[in-house]
Design an enzyme around this catalytic site. Structure first.
Site, PDB file in Angstrom:
ATOM      1  N   ILE A 102       1.322  -4.697  -0.810  1.00 17.38           N
ATOM      2  CA  ILE A 102       1.449  -3.312  -1.259  1.00 17.38           C
ATOM      3  C   ILE A 102       0.138  -2.556  -1.029  1.00 17.38           C
ATOM      4  O   ILE A 102      -0.931  -3.001  -1.463  1.00 17.38           O
ATOM      5  CB  ILE A 102       1.838  -3.278  -2.750  1.00 17.38           C
ATOM      6  CG1 ILE A 102       3.236  -3.870  -2.916  1.00 17.38           C
ATOM      7  CG2 ILE A 102       1.784  -1.866  -3.294  1.00 17.38           C
ATOM      8  CD1 ILE A 102       3.728  -3.942  -4.339  1.00 17.38           C
ATOM      9  N   CYS A 103       0.249  -1.416  -0.351  1.00 19.79           N
ATOM     10  CA  CYS A 103      -0.888  -0.533  -0.085  1.00 19.79           C
ATOM     11  C   CYS A 103      -2.010  -1.322   0.603  1.00 19.79           C
ATOM     12  O   CYS A 103      -1.780  -1.943   1.623  1.00 19.79           O
ATOM     13  CB  CYS A 103      -1.319   0.139  -1.387  1.00 19.79           C
ATOM     14  SG  CYS A 103      -2.529   1.433  -1.155  1.00 19.79           S
ATOM     15  N   GLN A 104      -3.191  -1.332   0.017  1.00 17.19           N
ATOM     16  CA  GLN A 104      -4.289  -2.092   0.626  1.00 17.19           C
ATOM     17  C   GLN A 104      -3.914  -3.583   0.690  1.00 17.19           C
ATOM     18  O   GLN A 104      -4.322  -4.299   1.612  1.00 17.19           O
ATOM     19  CB  GLN A 104      -5.554  -1.908  -0.228  1.00 17.19           C
ATOM     20  CG  GLN A 104      -6.785  -2.576   0.330  1.00 17.19           C
ATOM     21  CD  GLN A 104      -7.904  -2.654  -0.702  1.00 17.19           C
ATOM     22  OE1 GLN A 104      -7.643  -2.657  -1.914  1.00 17.19           O
ATOM     23  NE2 GLN A 104      -9.139  -2.705  -0.249  1.00 17.19           N
ATOM     24  N   MET A 115       4.348  -2.440   2.238  1.00 16.78           N
ATOM     25  CA  MET A 115       4.808  -1.258   1.506  1.00 16.78           C
ATOM     26  C   MET A 115       3.651  -0.265   1.433  1.00 16.78           C
ATOM     27  O   MET A 115       2.547  -0.649   1.028  1.00 16.78           O
ATOM     28  CB  MET A 115       5.194  -1.716   0.094  1.00 16.78           C
ATOM     29  CG  MET A 115       6.311  -0.968  -0.532  1.00 16.78           C
ATOM     30  SD  MET A 115       6.833  -1.909  -1.990  1.00 16.78           S
ATOM     31  CE  MET A 115       7.819  -0.693  -2.786  1.00 16.78           C
TER      32      MET A 115
END
Lengths: 342, 355
Positions: free
Chosen positions: B147-149, B171
């Site tokens: 997720i993200c980073q 994501m």
């Protein structure tokens, strides 16, 4: 008795009445042509004092933010409609936009929170565009040994030349290196302050652009035949104009440079301060930040190696276990073959 | 004539209504209960330094799938965003599709952790968590949701340890860090990261928070609270808002060395997409990723522009690459009702077909 943090419903009821009274005063004030004070704002301040002290921790920060922003909303509403005539409020909007543009055009009379020259009207009007700047000041205060405001308040413009002269003078005597360091610290402080002013100047130019955008958006609404019918709609439109302008301008190379300069100048100042503190600690034979860093780096390197070795050891153990099983199976097979042969 | 038609009596009524809502809301805030986050039952199964690996309990009557799913969250902010509250939980949604969910909680690095590098995170912590899970399940590989980073870290991990990743879901993950709409990227280009890290050691969460809020300062630090006044009379909404506020401002400090490399290599030099990135002693080539990839991005993402995530397409060697565009923002993709309905079930379905 109702379960309130004060254990007394009468007290809450009293507060409610108190608030209602202030609200009524606010209503009356809004119908006056030039209300002397912002009754809404005053009411919120008293409300804050009465409530937030006893609020649970979980809510305290949010209550503060809600009250701050509500106050800002009320200030803006007050400014939007300050000179409204009794039938319609649209006529004074042009005046308001003109005043916003004039005020932002000369930011240092109004934009800087602690300027003595600013008028109350300007201060209220500009408070909204102080948001990004205010957010930054909070961060600086939380990071700095010296609070952000202290850095901001270093006398600069008035004594700039004299200060530069003093700072250019070479250090003398046994403490010349120390003198140079303090001179550099002050120089970095001035550099930061100068960048901060550029940063504020940048935002003030955005204020003017936002007012222009607001004019445009209102004109578009007019063309479409739509009207704004509530203070909230007007507030939302103003937020949207400010946000649009902000988004456009902070993507420019000019802002990227400014942002970099702001962070870098603050860090340079802090870095110099850390060096001075470290040297003082060193003279007292106490551990310094630099020494701790060296130890932490070495420790991390050792831990990294340990973890890798432990992993290798585990892999080898599993390999040996697998080989042992294989070996045992071979022995068993050989033994079985031998029995069959016999 | 400007199109504003607000009569003073109407304005007074509006302000009275606002004040009353505010006063009622204050009462609700006075009675606010302590905030709980991370609602789904879980247990800590592995710990290392400040890292804790959690395994979530399966939902009753939902048979578990064989291949476990590891969620790798970002180092910034806290992972309980994925399990924020009962009716807004990505984790719960995944459990409902039969996933055996594990999640890495990175904890709060302090100054003693400032030397932790991206290599330590990717080839150290993540790899050991993967090994632990694979060993527990006696499997050679697992599924990863980054997720993200955390998605960026997962991409690097998969590029280096492809045999241990069966399926990869990313994501709102930045891949191209220099797209024209990327405000964060534009801002950090002239930042002297070495000076920042050398001065502060770790990078304070407050500074990151300020940066994130500065992306939309008037909406995120102003208008949001005015809009909240309309919801203050509803206790459950107050509680939800407080929970979200807690998450927004709960930003761990960033280990200095990791921050240094992340800003320099990813944001300033865009090495991941250019194929010039090195983690530790290993070169990262996205082309080494061969497993199925599901890349999910949010169309109104103000932190990671959709195009920054879409850049992954054609960069891997995966023959099974799928994209899912979510009509919402960076946070809405975990917590909005639409996300609960559309995103999480889609991830579960995609994984189940391939596991």
């Amino acid at each position: 008795m109702m379960d309130t943090p004060f254990g007394n419903t009468d007290w809450m009821e009293l507060q409610r009445k108190y608030w209602q009274t202030w609200t009524d005063m606010g209503l009356k004030a809004m119908n006056q042509k030039n209300p002397g004070t912002l009754a809404w704002e005053g009411a919120l301040d008293y409300w804050r004092q009465a409530l937030t002290v006893n609020a649970p921790d979980v809510s305290k920060v949010l209550m503060d933010k809600l009250l701050d922003q509500s106050k800002l909303f009320m200030r803006l509403t007050d400014e939007f409609f300050r000179n409204a005539n009794s039938n319609s409020t649209s006529g004074n909007m042009e005046d308001w936009l003109d005043t916003v543009q004039k005020t932002f055009a000369n930011p240092f009379t109004g934009f800087i929170a602690n300027s003595n020259e600013q008028t109350e009207v300007m201060r209220r009007m500009l408070a909204f565009w102080e948001l990004p700047f205010d957010n930054w000041q909070r961060i600086v205060s939380s990071l700095a040994l010296v609070p952000g405001d202290a850095l901001f308040n270093i006398p600069h413009e008035q004594v700039k030349d004299k200060l530069q002269q003093v700072l250019s003078a070479p250090g003398l005597g046994y403490t010349r290196e120390e003198q140079t360091q303090y001179q550099d610290l002050l120089r970095q402080g001035l550099q930061y302050q100068s960048t901060l002013r550029d940063y504020m100047q940048f935002f003030s130019s955005l204020g003017i652009k936002s007012a222009e955008r607001m004019r445009l958006r209102l004109s578009e609404l007019s063309t479409k035949g739509s009207t704004i019918e509530s203070a909230r709609e007007l507030y939302d439109l103003w937020v949207s104009c400010c946000e649009d302008i902000y988004a456009e301008q902070v993507m420019t190379p000019e802002y990227a440079m400014l942002y970099g300069r702001l962070i870098n100048s603050l860090m340079a100042f802090k870095h110099r301060m850390t060096t001075i503190v470290d040297e003082s600690l060193g003279t007292l034979n106490m551990p310094t930040r630099a020494e701790l860093r060296t130890l932490q780096d070495r420790l991390q390197e050792t831990r990294r190696e340990n973890k890798a070795l432990r992993h290798d050891l585990e892999t080898l153990r599993e390999l040996v276990a697998t080989l042992n099983i294989k070996h045992t199976n071979i022995d068993t097979d050989n033994a079985a073959t031998a029995v069959i042969s016999n | 004539m400007l199109p504003i038609n607000i009569r003073p009596d109407k304005l007074s009524a509006e302000m009275l209504d606002f004040s009353q809502k505010l006063s009622k809301g204050m009462e609700n805030l006075l009675n606010a209960k302590p905030i709980d986050t991370g609602v789904s039952p879980k247990e800590a199964v592995y710990k290392e330094d400040k890292l804790v690996l959690y395994r979530y309990h399966a939902l009753p009557d939902v048979p578990k799938k064989q291949i476990p799913l590891l969620i790798v969250y970002a180092l910034v902010n806290r992972p309980y965003m994925t399990d924020l509250q009962e009716d807004r939980s990505t984790v719960k949604g995944l459990l409902a599709t039969g996933q055996d969910v594990y999640l890495i909680d990175w904890g709060y690095p302090d100054q003693a952790d400032h030397s932790i590098t991206l290599d330590d995170y990717i080839n150290g912590y993540i790899d050991r968590c993967v090994d632990y899970i694979c060993h527990t399940h006696n499997l050679p590989s697992l599924n990863i949701l980054g997720i993200c980073q955390g998605g960026t870290l997962s991409l690097c991990y998969t590029a280096l340890h492809g045999s241990k990743v069966k399926n990869l879901v990313t994501m709102v993950t930045p891949v191209d860090f220099k797209t024209p709409q990327d405000m964060l990227s534009a801002w950090v280009q002239h930042m002297d990261v070495n000076m920042c890290v050398d001065t502060m050691g770790n990078v304070p969460g407050e500074l990151l928070n300020w940066t994130f809020l500065s992306l939309k300062p008037f909406s995120l630090t102003g208008q949001k609270y005015i809009n909240m006044v309309d919801l203050l009379d509803d206790e459950s909404k107050v509680q939800n808002f407080l929970r979200m506020e807690k998450w927004i401002f709960d930003s761990p400090d960033q280990a200095g060395e990791t921050f240094r490399q992340f800003i320099q290599d990813f944001y300033q030099n865009n090495k991941l997409i250019l194929g010039t990135l090195t983690i530790g002693e290993h070169e990262i080539a996205l082309k080494n990723i061969t497993c199925p990839v599901l890349n999910i991005y949010a169309l109104q993402d103000h932190l990671v522009p959709p195009v920054a995530s879409q850049a992954l397409k054609n960069k891997t060697s995966s023959a099974d690459y799928t994209e899912l565009a979510f009509p919402g923002g960076h946070i809405g993709i975990y917590v909005s009702r639409k996300a609960q309905k559309d995103v999480t079930p889609a991830i579960g379905k995609w994984l189940n077909v391939r596991s």
